[in-house]
Design an enzyme around this catalytic site. Structure first.
Site, PDB file in Angstrom:
ATOM      1  N   ASP A 237       4.682   1.156   1.075  1.00  0.00           N
ATOM      2  CA  ASP A 237       5.866   1.656   1.768  1.00  0.00           C
ATOM      3  C   ASP A 237       6.242   0.805   2.970  1.00  0.00           C
ATOM      4  O   ASP A 237       5.371   0.346   3.714  1.00  0.00           O
ATOM      5  CB  ASP A 237       5.590   3.096   2.225  1.00  0.00           C
ATOM      6  CG  ASP A 237       6.704   3.667   3.067  1.00  0.00           C
ATOM      7  OD1 ASP A 237       7.784   3.893   2.515  1.00  0.00           O
ATOM      8  OD2 ASP A 237       6.488   3.876   4.280  1.00  0.00           O
ATOM      9  N   GLU A 310       7.741  -2.156  -1.413  1.00  0.00           N
ATOM     10  CA  GLU A 310       9.080  -1.731  -1.008  1.00  0.00           C
ATOM     11  C   GLU A 310       9.616  -2.704   0.019  1.00  0.00           C
ATOM     12  O   GLU A 310       9.017  -2.902   1.078  1.00  0.00           O
ATOM     13  CB  GLU A 310       9.053  -0.323  -0.403  1.00  0.00           C
ATOM     14  CG  GLU A 310      10.452   0.134   0.018  1.00  0.00           C
ATOM     15  CD  GLU A 310      10.456   1.373   0.899  1.00  0.00           C
ATOM     16  OE1 GLU A 310      11.419   2.156   0.800  1.00  0.00           O
ATOM     17  OE2 GLU A 310       9.509   1.554   1.686  1.00  0.00           O
TER      18      GLU A 310
END
Length: 599
Positions: A237, A310
């Protein structure tokens, strides 16, 4: 207006042609003899655990709920399910503020529940991927508490700074003008430690200090811990914010320049982010995580443990995550072009071509592409692209080369829920106000998954769910769509079946382009097999196209395999390529074979 994947000589010729026709693009073909690893053509499926399935009636999804629905994923044809964070958390940012990286959030279940999920997934030959949140921890994490107290070994676990002294007032101010993602300063004063700490997200999400080797090793320990419990890899993330610039010789941080994009001084976009995002050190850290994945497989055996990144970053930076000639990087840096480009340029065949070009033209040789149209941070795909284009976009990510990613509900055509200010949960919205919160909220795409047309859409037996249901749950749900003669769900399942059984979609070359004003076409082809052709009309009116403008090698007729929900055409029928009529929003997957059997 075309892009083509070519073999070695063709690539050289295409390179020369591009000098004269800059709108063309090309890349190398995939050999029929290549054996691909499990993730290279995988169908990844993102689960937002809080909204997927509630097993205990508290209105919140949980691990046992996910386990109970794994057969649904298997029936869909999913390769691997990626779970948004399930770790112990105060839930300020619904799991992205982690207080214990080594345990499960109690409202989601226990470690035993997680082991049961892994066991059942293995029985069904499904892989489970976890969200890895490396940039920050909760301010309730024991690491942060120890750092506040300057305990030995934790003094520099986070990014601390004394701040600046205002020359006029003599008062203490934040170390820089940097802004957080959820509005306002990225620095927070800690009274006990008498210093500021950096938080690129909420105040309660303190940034870890990756210039500290102890932090680097601790987070690798987190990865190995969950690998030991049987996960197949990680989605990492918010990686681009992992590092920020170092202080100057005087120990001070530089300010970001104004962006000119907004007059809202609390909005992160008010400033540029050159100093706090996309730093070169971040690339190297991703390479280190890849070593952890590869070493684990080498020591323990089994299949590849995959690393997904990401990153909403320019291509020149994003592509570095793949690795270089000497170092392996992430297996898949997520490709958000179909989200970002279409958001800025509008939904059209031309913008889709731009999005595809920007990825495939920059893709390093030998790396695998991937395609994403939605996630828990974006409005739902059907709402952004228009419900008429929902099937067209699902088809697109299935026919383009590489891996595809589906966010829960996209297979049903789920749309955004309407969330009032009073029901708003997302900190990105809660940090604003009732007049502007809808600009920032991510809640509409996080409403409960729609299983049935019954109470709470079959998601929960609770009197109230953590977010209200979307209004369309009575028609867009698994039970109703599975029973219907035709539905988004059945179209999606047919696409996955075709993708898994079609040699051109698995290993074929790719040609794509715009025909007419707003029709996007993709051809996947390989020697010895019938070609697969995708045609989608993104115009608001019907059109008739001549596909020979796209590819003069096509046969005179194509056989329809799969059609979008509102299409009136019949599967198995043949259509002339020189006069193919398409209604507004109509999308088709056809074959160059005279048979409707999947090749």
């Amino acid at each position: 207006m075309q892009g083509t994947r070519l073999d070695h000589f063709g690539l050289l010729v295409c390179g020369l042609v591009i000098l004269a026709h800059p709108s063309w693009s090309c890349e190398t073909t995939t050999s029929t003899t290549v054996t691909k690893d499990w993730w290279e053509n995988a169908q990844f499926y993102q689960i937002y655990p809080r909204s997927f399935m509630d097993s205990d009636g508290d209105g919140i999804g949980d691990l046992n709920g996910i386990t109970s629905k794994l057969e649904y994923l298997k029936d869909l044809g999913v390769t691997a399910a990626w779970l948004s964070p399930i770790f112990t958390s105060p839930m300020v940012d619904f799991g992205y503020d982690i207080s214990d990286f080594f345990d499960i959030q109690p409202e989601y279940g226990t470690l035993d529940d997680f082991r049961a999920l892994i066991k059942r997934a293995n029985e069904l030959d499904l892989k489970i991927i976890l969200d890895f949140v490396p940039n920050h921890s909760s301010d309730e994490n024991s690491w942060f508490v120890k750092s506040v107290n300057r305990e030995k070994g934790y003094e520099d676990y986070y990014v601390w700074h004394d701040g600046r002294v205002n020359a006029t007032t003599g008062g203490r101010e934040p170390p820089s003008n940097w802004l957080q993602a959820f509005r306002g300063s990225a620095w927070e004063w800690n009274e006990k430690r008498q210093q500021y700490y950096l938080h690129q997200f909420a105040v309660q999400q303190a940034d870890l200090n990756y210039r500290n080797p102890l932090v680097v090793e601790q987070m690798k320990r987190v990865l190995r811990y969950w690998l030991d419990l049987g996960v197949a890899g990680f989605r990492c993330d918010a990686v681009p914010v992992l590092f920020e610039i170092e202080p100057d010789a005087d120990g001070q941080y530089a300010d970001e320049e104004l962006s000119g994009l907004t007059d809202d001084v609390d909005d992160r976009k008010y400033l540029k982010s050159d100093l706090i995002e996309n730093r070169p050190e971040t690339i190297d850290m991703a390479y280190q995580w890849r070593v952890v994945m590869d070493d684990y497989q080498r020591i323990h055996g089994g299949e590849t443990r995959v690393l997904l990144i990401e990153t909403y970053a320019p291509p020149a930076y994003t592509m570095q995550f793949y690795g270089n000639r000497s170092t392996a990087g992430a297996h898949l840096p997520f490709n958000f072009n179909l989200i970002t480009v279409l958001a800025s340029d509008g939904v059209s065949a031309g913008s889709i071509k731009t999005a595809v070009d920007n990825w495939l033209d920059n893709l390093p040789a030998g790396r695998t592409a991937n395609w994403v149209i939605g996630n828990h941070d974006q409005r739902r795909a059907a709402s952004r692209y228009g419900t008429a284009n929902a099937d067209a976009m699902n088809m697109l990510v299935m026919v383009l080369p590489g891996a595809s990613v589906t966010y829960q509900g996209e297979e049903l055509g789920m749309t955004d829920g309407e969330i009032s200010w009073e029901d708003t949960q997302d900190p990105a919205a809660c940090n604003s106000n009732s007049d502007i919160y809808e600009q920032f909220t991510r809640d509409p795409s996080r409403t409960p998954f729609q299983w049935t047309n019954g109470t709470n859409a079959g998601f929960s037996t609770a009197s109230k769910t953590w977010l209200p249901l979307a209004a369309d749950y009575q028609t867009l749900n698994v039970e109703t769509e599975a029973a219907a003669q035709r539905s988004h769900l059945k179209i999606y399942k047919a696409l996955v079946e075709l993708r898994k059984s079609s040699l051109p979609l698995q290993n074929g070359s790719t040609k794509y382009g715009v025909v007419g004003e707003n029709v996007f076409v993709v051809k996947r082809y390989i020697s010895g097999s019938a070609s697969i052709i995708y045609v989608a009309n993104f115009a608001s009116k019907g059109v008739t196209v001549d596909l020979y403008e796209f590819d003069k090698t096509l046969p005179t007729h194509l056989t329809l395999l799969i059609r979008s929900l509102q299409s009136s055409k019949a599967e198995g029928s043949q259509f002339e390529v020189t006069g193919l009529s398409l209604a507004a929003g109509e999308a088709l997957v056809l074959s160059s074979s005279s048979s409707s059997r999947f090749d």
